[in-house]
Design an enzyme around this catalytic site. Sequence first.
Site, PDB file in Angstrom:
ATOM      1  N   SER A 177       0.831  -1.194   0.000  1.00 38.36           N
ATOM      2  CA  SER A 177       0.000   0.000   0.000  1.00 38.36           C
ATOM      3  C   SER A 177       0.867   1.246   0.000  1.00 38.36           C
ATOM      4  O   SER A 177       1.888   1.317   0.698  1.00 38.36           O
ATOM      5  CB  SER A 177      -0.904   0.016   1.235  1.00 38.36           C
ATOM      6  OG  SER A 177      -1.523   1.273   1.391  1.00 38.36           O
TER       7      SER A 177
ATOM      8  N   TYR B 159      -2.983   4.942  -3.681  1.00 35.42           N
ATOM      9  CA  TYR B 159      -4.081   5.871  -3.436  1.00 35.42           C
ATOM     10  C   TYR B 159      -3.687   7.191  -4.081  1.00 35.42           C
ATOM     11  O   TYR B 159      -2.602   7.722  -3.798  1.00 35.42           O
ATOM     12  CB  TYR B 159      -4.305   6.072  -1.938  1.00 35.42           C
ATOM     13  CG  TYR B 159      -4.853   4.865  -1.225  1.00 35.42           C
ATOM     14  CD1 TYR B 159      -6.170   4.472  -1.391  1.00 35.42           C
ATOM     15  CD2 TYR B 159      -4.047   4.119  -0.376  1.00 35.42           C
ATOM     16  CE1 TYR B 159      -6.684   3.367  -0.733  1.00 35.42           C
ATOM     17  CE2 TYR B 159      -4.543   3.007   0.286  1.00 35.42           C
ATOM     18  CZ  TYR B 159      -5.864   2.646   0.108  1.00 35.42           C
ATOM     19  OH  TYR B 159      -6.361   1.549   0.759  1.00 35.42           O
TER      20      TYR B 159
ATOM     21  N   THR C 239      -6.513   1.532  -6.431  1.00 35.45           N
ATOM     22  CA  THR C 239      -7.677   1.200  -5.614  1.00 35.45           C
ATOM     23  C   THR C 239      -8.764   2.220  -5.919  1.00 35.45           C
ATOM     24  O   THR C 239      -8.540   3.429  -5.797  1.00 35.45           O
ATOM     25  CB  THR C 239      -7.328   1.196  -4.116  1.00 35.45           C
ATOM     26  OG1 THR C 239      -6.489   0.072  -3.857  1.00 35.45           O
ATOM     27  CG2 THR C 239      -8.573   1.092  -3.258  1.00 35.45           C
TER      28      THR C 239
ATOM     29  N   LYS D 227      -8.428  -2.460  -8.364  1.00 31.79           N
ATOM     30  CA  LYS D 227      -8.902  -3.055  -7.118  1.00 31.79           C
ATOM     31  C   LYS D 227     -10.115  -2.278  -6.596  1.00 31.79           C
ATOM     32  O   LYS D 227     -10.057  -1.055  -6.456  1.00 31.79           O
ATOM     33  CB  LYS D 227      -7.789  -3.041  -6.066  1.00 31.79           C
ATOM     34  CG  LYS D 227      -8.188  -3.601  -4.711  1.00 31.79           C
ATOM     35  CD  LYS D 227      -7.000  -3.580  -3.759  1.00 31.79           C
ATOM     36  CE  LYS D 227      -7.357  -4.142  -2.391  1.00 31.79           C
ATOM     37  NZ  LYS D 227      -8.221  -3.220  -1.616  1.00 31.79           N
TER      38      LYS D 227
ATOM     39  N   HIS E  66     -12.965  -3.528   0.035  1.00 30.98           N
ATOM     40  CA  HIS E  66     -12.060  -2.918   1.014  1.00 30.98           C
ATOM     41  C   HIS E  66     -12.225  -3.581   2.391  1.00 30.98           C
ATOM     42  O   HIS E  66     -12.098  -2.935   3.434  1.00 30.98           O
ATOM     43  CB  HIS E  66     -12.322  -1.411   1.123  1.00 30.98           C
ATOM     44  CG  HIS E  66     -11.072  -0.586   1.188  1.00 30.98           C
ATOM     45  ND1 HIS E  66     -10.460  -0.060   0.087  1.00 30.98           N
ATOM     46  CD2 HIS E  66     -10.314  -0.196   2.240  1.00 30.98           C
ATOM     47  CE1 HIS E  66      -9.395   0.627   0.446  1.00 30.98           C
ATOM     48  NE2 HIS E  66      -9.277   0.552   1.756  1.00 30.98           N
TER      49      HIS E  66
END
Length: 360
Positions: A112, A134, A160, A214, A238
Amino acid sequence: MNAPLAEEFLTLQEIYQAARRNLSPGPWAYLMGGAETETTVRRNRQALDEIAFRPRVLRDVSRINSEATFLGQRARLPVMLAPIGGLESIVEGGAASAARAAAQFGVPQMLSSVCKPGLEDTAKANALRFFQLYVRGDTAWVDDYVRRARDHGYRAFCYTVDVAMYSRRERDLVGRFVKPWRADAAAGAKFQSALSWDEVKRFKDNYDLPLIIKGIATAEDAEIAVQHGVEVVYVSNHGGRQLDHGLGSVAVLPQVVKAVAGRAEVWVDGGFMRGTDVVKAIALGAKAVGIGRLCGLGLAAAGVPGLVRTLQILEDEIRICLGLLGVTSYAELTAQHLAAAPAVQEPGTFSAFPLLGNPG
């Protein structure tokens, strides 16, 4: 794996118990909680718990191959460490510790972008790695991440897409647990909320890294994704941490697999806690399963060795399940090995661990 740890943790339920003892209330609530009423969290488990097996017998299962390949990469299991922000609040070393465990066992990690120590340092710990972003800035900001991920050997890049709005995670709010990246998320919210299929097209037009999307939760969006040429359609809600009252991931999986129709790989996460859960997803057409909370539990239980032990137990459960279904590889699994059935546990994050009673 050292013998004492293998003897200490004979089951995943014992991994959970150690993690619960070791984590303070804030990080525990962050790891295990979801959005608002946590209905989506429960539905993730309910969808898995309402699938039963139809085993075939008198097959030679003396040799079982539980290895897998996804995105051309061989892995010991069809499992990867799903991206989790803030692992540094759960284990010393954060994402790098997870990467070391993944490397020792032989599965990929998806890092991440909101997890320390960052993509460069984490890249040193595991050769099988994907990067998840992100979006917190403009196209130049995104391109910088793409180049850095490519230059540091990440095998694929992931957007995402289920975070257009940051959800109300009430366990965190009630406990006043302030996540270290929250200020960054607030500052970049306008960029994430503006993310669209135009950015997917821009990426595909400019980069040759495999692209993972995702947060797909419908057949309609899966179709749009493959029309844009993405390599992986990643079914995810999520972990129930974004939209409350969503469907369970594995309930959505069959419609997405049908829509994709072999034009891309389909991955899934959301509530996966046991080897039987993984087998169910593969039988429904998933190529890989992401584990998030289970990864966090292993790290919280005993650091890198704890996560390695978690993966070993998961592997045992998968191999036993395959053998008892009468198959020797994932290629032999089909939806004919599954049937709908009522759940026997109250659905929730912990319905995979019934011997614990009601752990909260």
